[in-house]
Design a protein around this motif. Structure first.
Motif, short mmCIF file in Angstrom:
data_model
loop_
_atom_site.label_atom_id
_atom_site.label_comp_id
_atom_site.label_asym_id
_atom_site.label_seq_id
_atom_site.Cartn_x
_atom_site.Cartn_y
_atom_site.Cartn_z
N CYS A 55 0.88 -1.17 0.00
CA CYS A 55 0.00 0.00 0.00
C CYS A 55 0.92 1.21 0.00
N ARG A 56 0.86 2.01 -1.06
CA ARG A 56 1.82 3.10 -1.25
C ARG A 56 1.18 4.47 -1.09
N SER A 57 2.02 5.48 -1.05
CA SER A 57 1.55 6.85 -0.80
C SER A 57 1.10 7.55 -2.08
N GLY A 58 1.29 6.93 -3.23
CA GLY A 58 0.88 7.55 -4.49
C GLY A 58 0.75 6.52 -5.58
N GLN A 59 0.43 7.01 -6.79
CA GLN A 59 0.21 6.13 -7.93
C GLN A 59 1.54 5.76 -8.56
N GLY A 60 1.98 4.54 -8.34
CA GLY A 60 3.23 4.08 -8.93
C GLY A 60 4.14 3.42 -7.92
N ILE A 78 -12.09 3.97 -1.75
CA ILE A 78 -12.61 5.32 -1.50
C ILE A 78 -12.28 6.28 -2.65
N GLY A 79 -11.53 5.80 -3.64
CA GLY A 79 -11.21 6.62 -4.79
C GLY A 79 -10.28 5.87 -5.74
N GLU A 80 -9.93 6.52 -6.83
CA GLU A 80 -9.01 5.92 -7.80
C GLU A 80 -8.04 6.98 -8.31
N LEU A 81 -6.78 6.59 -8.47
CA LEU A 81 -5.76 7.43 -9.10
C LEU A 81 -5.32 6.70 -10.37
N ASP A 83 -5.43 3.98 -12.75
CA ASP A 83 -5.97 2.63 -12.57
C ASP A 83 -5.61 2.04 -11.20
N TRP A 84 -5.00 2.86 -10.30
CA TRP A 84 -4.68 2.41 -8.95
C TRP A 84 -5.85 2.70 -8.02
N TYR A 85 -6.08 1.78 -7.05
CA TYR A 85 -7.17 1.93 -6.11
C TYR A 85 -6.69 2.67 -4.86
N VAL A 86 -7.54 3.58 -4.36
CA VAL A 86 -7.25 4.29 -3.11
C VAL A 86 -8.09 3.65 -2.01
N ILE A 87 -7.41 3.20 -0.94
CA ILE A 87 -8.10 2.52 0.16
C ILE A 87 -7.68 3.12 1.49
N GLN A 88 -8.44 2.76 2.54
CA GLN A 88 -8.05 3.08 3.91
C GLN A 88 -7.82 1.77 4.64
N THR A 89 -6.63 1.62 5.22
CA THR A 89 -6.28 0.38 5.91
C THR A 89 -6.91 0.34 7.30
N ASP A 90 -6.80 -0.81 7.94
CA ASP A 90 -7.39 -0.99 9.26
C ASP A 90 -6.80 -0.04 10.30
N ASP A 91 -5.53 0.36 10.11
CA ASP A 91 -4.91 1.28 11.07
C ASP A 91 -5.05 2.75 10.66
N LYS A 93 -4.49 4.33 7.71
CA LYS A 93 -3.67 4.88 6.64
C LYS A 93 -4.45 4.90 5.32
N VAL A 94 -4.26 5.96 4.55
CA VAL A 94 -4.87 6.07 3.22
C VAL A 94 -3.76 5.95 2.19
N GLY A 95 -3.89 4.97 1.32
CA GLY A 95 -2.86 4.74 0.31
C GLY A 95 -3.42 4.11 -0.94
N THR A 96 -2.53 3.79 -1.85
CA THR A 96 -2.94 3.24 -3.14
C THR A 96 -2.48 1.79 -3.29
N VAL A 97 -3.23 1.05 -4.10
CA VAL A 97 -2.92 -0.36 -4.36
C VAL A 97 -2.81 -0.57 -5.87
#
Length: 249
Positions: A55-60, A78-81, A83-91, A93-97
């Motif tokens: 799970c990264r801080s940006g697209q790429g 919760i969003g898309e950057l 073709d990367w997915y933006v999610i919120q982890t259990d702890d 954090k908001v990042g991309t997959v």
């Protein structure tokens, strides 16, 4: 001679009268029509399919890694950057997959084989024939057959009837909007969706014309589609109106 001319004139008048009377009953020469549409749906959930996915801080992949994600875990998108997915982890954090590390999910009830058989029994003979022809094309090419969904079929039937009632032939309905708006309004969830429409007096001829068109054929043979609804209504200038609604889940 006068009698001959009189008889000849009466014959001409009779022919003209017959032609004038017969013309209104002749069916107009209407060319069958078809059209296709396709759309990607909004992804609401993803399932991680890779061990320790990043799970990264940006697209790429050049962006810093925030945390590792366990395989099999499902996250809300919760969003898309791009073709990367933006999610919120259990702890929190908001990042991309990376899309290669996750599989989109659609939360729908699973349909049993018995339910599929019951659904097929609810089709009209014309709809059943078209479903058989479509799945025949797919199985010949090693693709999974499409599962019949009666909720999609009911929507497809409404679309076909709407085209007859309002005398139009288009993916955009004056009553329901686009096929994708219509599916959403009737609660049909999808990751990908498509629609084929046709006007033709014959089911087999309609199917042939769809298969002979690249756009329609792509919908019929799309490996990402999993379910279908077919609505065939009699009436209108084409004899029958066909709506095929495809859904990928």
């Amino acid at each position: 001679m006068k009698n001959t001319k009189k008889i000849f004139s009466l014959l001409i008048i009779s022919v003209l009268l017959f032609t004038a009377c017969a013309a209104p009953n002749q069916k107009p020469n209407v060319t069958p029509k078809s059209s296709s549409a396709f759309e990607k749906g909004k992804v609401e959930q993803i399932k991680i399919i890779k061990d320790n996915a990043s799970c990264r801080s940006g697209q790429g992949t050049s962006y810093p890694e925030l945390t590792k994600l366990p395989k099999g875990k499902v996250y809300n998108v919760i969003g898309e950057l791009g073709d990367w997915y933006v999610i919120q982890t259990d702890d929190g954090k908001v990042g991309t997959v990376n899309p290669s590390d996750a599989k989109p999910q659609v939360t729908t009830e699973k349909t049993t084989q018995r339910q599929l058989a019951q659904n097929a029994a609810k089709l009209t003979p014309n709809e059943n024939e078209m479903l058989r022809l479509i799945n025949g094309e797919r199985t010949k090419r090693g693709l999974n057959p499409l599962k019949l969904d009666m909720s999609i079929t009911e929507v497809a039937r409404l679309k076909s009837q709407d085209m007859i009632d309002n005398n139009y032939f288009s993916h955009n309905s004056p009553t329901y909007g686009s096929p994708f708006d219509m599916m959403k309004d009737f609660g049909i969830k999808y990751l990908t969706a498509g629609e084929n429409i046709a006007g033709n007096p014959s089911v087999r001829d309609a199917h042939k014309s769809l298969m002979n068109s690249e756009g329609h054929r792509k919908n019929i043979l799309n490996p990402n589609f999993t379910h279908i609804g077919i609505g065939i209504k009699e009436g209108g200038k084409y004899g029958k109106i066909y709506t095929q609604m495809f859904v990928g889940r």
